[in-house]
Design an enzyme around this catalytic site. Structure first.
Site, short mmCIF file in Angstrom:
data_model
loop_
_atom_site.label_atom_id
_atom_site.label_comp_id
_atom_site.label_asym_id
_atom_site.label_seq_id
_atom_site.Cartn_x
_atom_site.Cartn_y
_atom_site.Cartn_z
N ASP A 1 0.81 -1.22 0.00
CA ASP A 1 0.00 0.00 0.00
C ASP A 1 0.84 1.27 0.00
O ASP A 1 0.45 2.28 -0.57
CB ASP A 1 -0.92 0.01 1.23
CG ASP A 1 -1.92 -1.15 1.18
OD1 ASP A 1 -2.26 -1.59 0.06
OD2 ASP A 1 -2.36 -1.59 2.25
N VAL A 2 2.00 1.22 0.64
CA VAL A 2 2.81 2.45 0.80
C VAL A 2 3.49 2.87 -0.49
O VAL A 2 4.14 3.92 -0.54
CB VAL A 2 3.87 2.29 1.92
CG1 VAL A 2 3.20 2.06 3.26
CG2 VAL A 2 4.86 1.19 1.60
#
Lengths: 463, 114
Positions: free
Chosen positions: A390-391
């Site tokens: 996600d990052v």
């Protein structure tokens, strides 16, 4: 009789030494001295308290300190760095439980001496309330992190109403306790607070765990401060305030790094829902994911001038940090500049990745925070993403409908070539698909993080 | 307990007959100022050391041991002593465990050899 001023002065010195301990953490070089200062402060404070002529019952004290000291030291020496979030959660729970125990003990001792008053009872009520929530909340957080039970959010209808009702009930009983000196009411409110700790934390899970850990850190501080008020002890008040604000600031940083509001985290129910298996893989292929062999990745890395590695929790799970360090050295021996990029919420607690890399002897001056390194991706030849998802999802910047929209990300997609190591095509912790995987400059290297990194290191050495 | 005796010893009390500062107010003053100190010190902590920061805050929260010591010391009954013993036990785990694990982590942070 020793003047109380002397005790107050020693407590003040201890408080200042604790502050130095925290201040030392502004830099890895001063950090150990800071920790030593804090230890001296603790030793002074305990010694001073024991020298208080009113202190008796040394048998209990010595037994408790020796037993607790041995257990704490053994755990601290044996714990794996991967498990730090659990350990920290467990320590929070002990502070919470200690606060409850001290609250009950303080009431009983004052009651037996006939020195109970409304102010003291109000303070005891708050101490027990915060302490109990910290205790069971941290136990739940520990269980989720240790994977004793599913870390996914547990939500049921009327959950928030139930929590609110329990909170109100605790305060009503607190009032009964304070105004009627009703000890059973105090015990019942403590039990309700214990239940409230569970129901407050079970709906929070998955990607929000770093916030939970920070939040409970804060609560443990406030519990200590409340204890300080009940005992009129300035050192407990100072320490509680320091720890409480520390946890609050960390929670704020974590929320900001996920573009989530503190309230929405507390209400919970975000993340950990998607369990896509093989169909996801098929879809991904249809959408055009490129797969790369380890040798291809090694070739690109060996010929790069700058490689940025982005570790995530997957690295911790696979214990791949040592293999990554081998990779780093293999590249450095070929004149490649290797840097690490850490997102604030990578891992299960703030700073988790940094500790794991340090454990593998990766020097801290090649490890950079998001703001420091984000404008370097456009000049990087290779971005290697290991166990993060996600990052690095560019949708957070461009797709307004994405649940991640607005979250600051590491700009890995700007690198000339992106390699992503994944075990499978499962979605990230948020359950959100990642468009980075389908970009033209991205290739996926499938496999266990550790074995892929070992193969990469071997392949790099051969070149 | 401590502040009570400070106040009783007249150090913080002004001229005779002036209203006494309650220990609660004194505690509140210390608390609010310590929050400000905490705020400024913590913002200066490097994000790379946020995990050791948590571990060291675990250790110093073990200062709650002082509360447990005072309970044992009050000698106001068996139950109170047993509660105090548990308090000492729990807080000691935090004090020792927190400091040892922080030290272990900090020892791992090394600069690049050049």
């Amino acid at each position: 009789m020793i003047s109380p001023d002397i005790f107050a002065f020693i407590y003040l010195v201890a408080g200042v030494l604790f502050t130095f301990g925290l201040k030392g953490l502004s830099n890895p070089e001063s950090a150990r001295n800071g920790n030593n200062a804090a230890m001296v402060g603790m030793a002074l404070a305990i010694a001073a308290t024991l020298f208080d002529p009113s202190v008796k019952g040394f048998g209990y004290i010595v037994a408790g300190m020796i037993a607790g000291g041995i257990v704490g030291t053994i755990i601290a020496l044996k714990i794996q760095m991967k498990a730090m979030p659990q350990l920290v959660a467990a320590f929070h729970s002990l502070v919470g439980l200690a606060a409850v125990v001290v609250a009950i003990g303080t009431y009983l001792s004052h009651h037996n001496q006939g020195t109970v008053n409304k102010l003291l009872m109000t303070e005891l009520f708050l101490e027990s309330f915060i302490g109990a929530i910290t205790f069971t909340g941290s136990v739940i957080a520990f269980g989720k992190l240790q994977e004793l039970f599913r870390s996914a959010p547990v939500a049921f209808g009327g959950q928030h109403m139930l929590n609110l009702a329990m909170g109100v009930a605790a305060f009503v009983l607190g009032g009964v306790f304070v105004f009627q000196d009703n000890f059973p009411a105090f015990l019942v409110l403590t039990v309700i607070s214990l239940v409230l700790g569970v129901t407050l934390i079970i709906p929070i899970g998955g990607a929000d765990m770093p916030v939970v850990v920070s939040m409970l850190n804060s609560y443990s501080g406030w519990a200590a401060a409340a204890t300080g008020f009940t005992l009129n002890n300035i050192l407990l008040i100072i320490t509680g305030a320091l720890v409480g604000s520390s946890g609050a600031i960390l929670s704020y940083i974590m929320c900001k790094a996920m573009n989530r509001s503190f309230i929405s985290v507390i209400l919970g129910g975000f993340g950990g829902t998607a369990e896509a298996a093989d169909p996801a893989m098929t879809n991904a292929r249809a959408k055009g994911v490129k797969e790369a062999a380890v040798e291809d990745a090694a070739f690109m890395m060996a010929n790069a001038s700058k490689v940025i590695i982005i570790p995530g929790y997957g690295m911790a799970v696979a214990q791949a940090q040592h293999a990554i360090k081998e990779m780093m050295e293999a590249m450095q021996s070929k004149g490649v500049t290797v840097k690490f990029a850490i997102h604030p919420v990578a891992g299960r607690m703030p700073g988790h990745m940094n500790v794991l890399l340090a454990e593998a002897d990766v020097p801290y001056d090649v490890v950079f925070e998001m703001e420091e390194i984000n404008n370097e991706f456009s000049t990087a030849d290779v971005a290697f993403i290991i166990g993060a998802n996600d990052v690095v999802n560019p949708d957070a910047k461009s797709v307004k409908t994405s649940p991640l929209y607005g979250m600051p990300i590491l700009d890995a997609y700007k690198a000339k070539v992106v390699f992503v190591n994944k075990r499978s095509m499962r979605a990230g912790y948020s359950g959100v698909d990642n468009s980075l995987f389908y970009m033209d400059n991205t290739s996926l290297v499938f496999g266990d993080a550790k074995s892929v990194c070992e193969k990469l290191a071997a392949s790099l050495h051969e070149r | 307990m401590l502040l009570d005796s400070i106040l009783a010893s007249n150090i913080l009390v002004g001229a005779e007959g002036a209203a006494e500062l309650s220990p609660f107010m004194l505690g509140l003053i210390v608390f609010v100022l310590a929050c400000f100190v905490g705020y400024h010190v913590i913002w200066n902590v490097t994000p790379a050391l946020h995990t050791p920061l948590m571990a060291v805050t675990n250790a110093i929260s073990g200062i709650i041991i002082v509360g447990a010591l005072l309970i044992v010391a009050s000698e106001t009954g068996k139950w109170v002593e047993i509660l105090g013993f548990f308090g000492v036990l729990l807080a000691s785990v935090n004090v020792f465990g927190g400091f040892v694990v922080t030290n272990r982590m900090l020892a791992m942070f090394k600069k690049q050899k050049r």
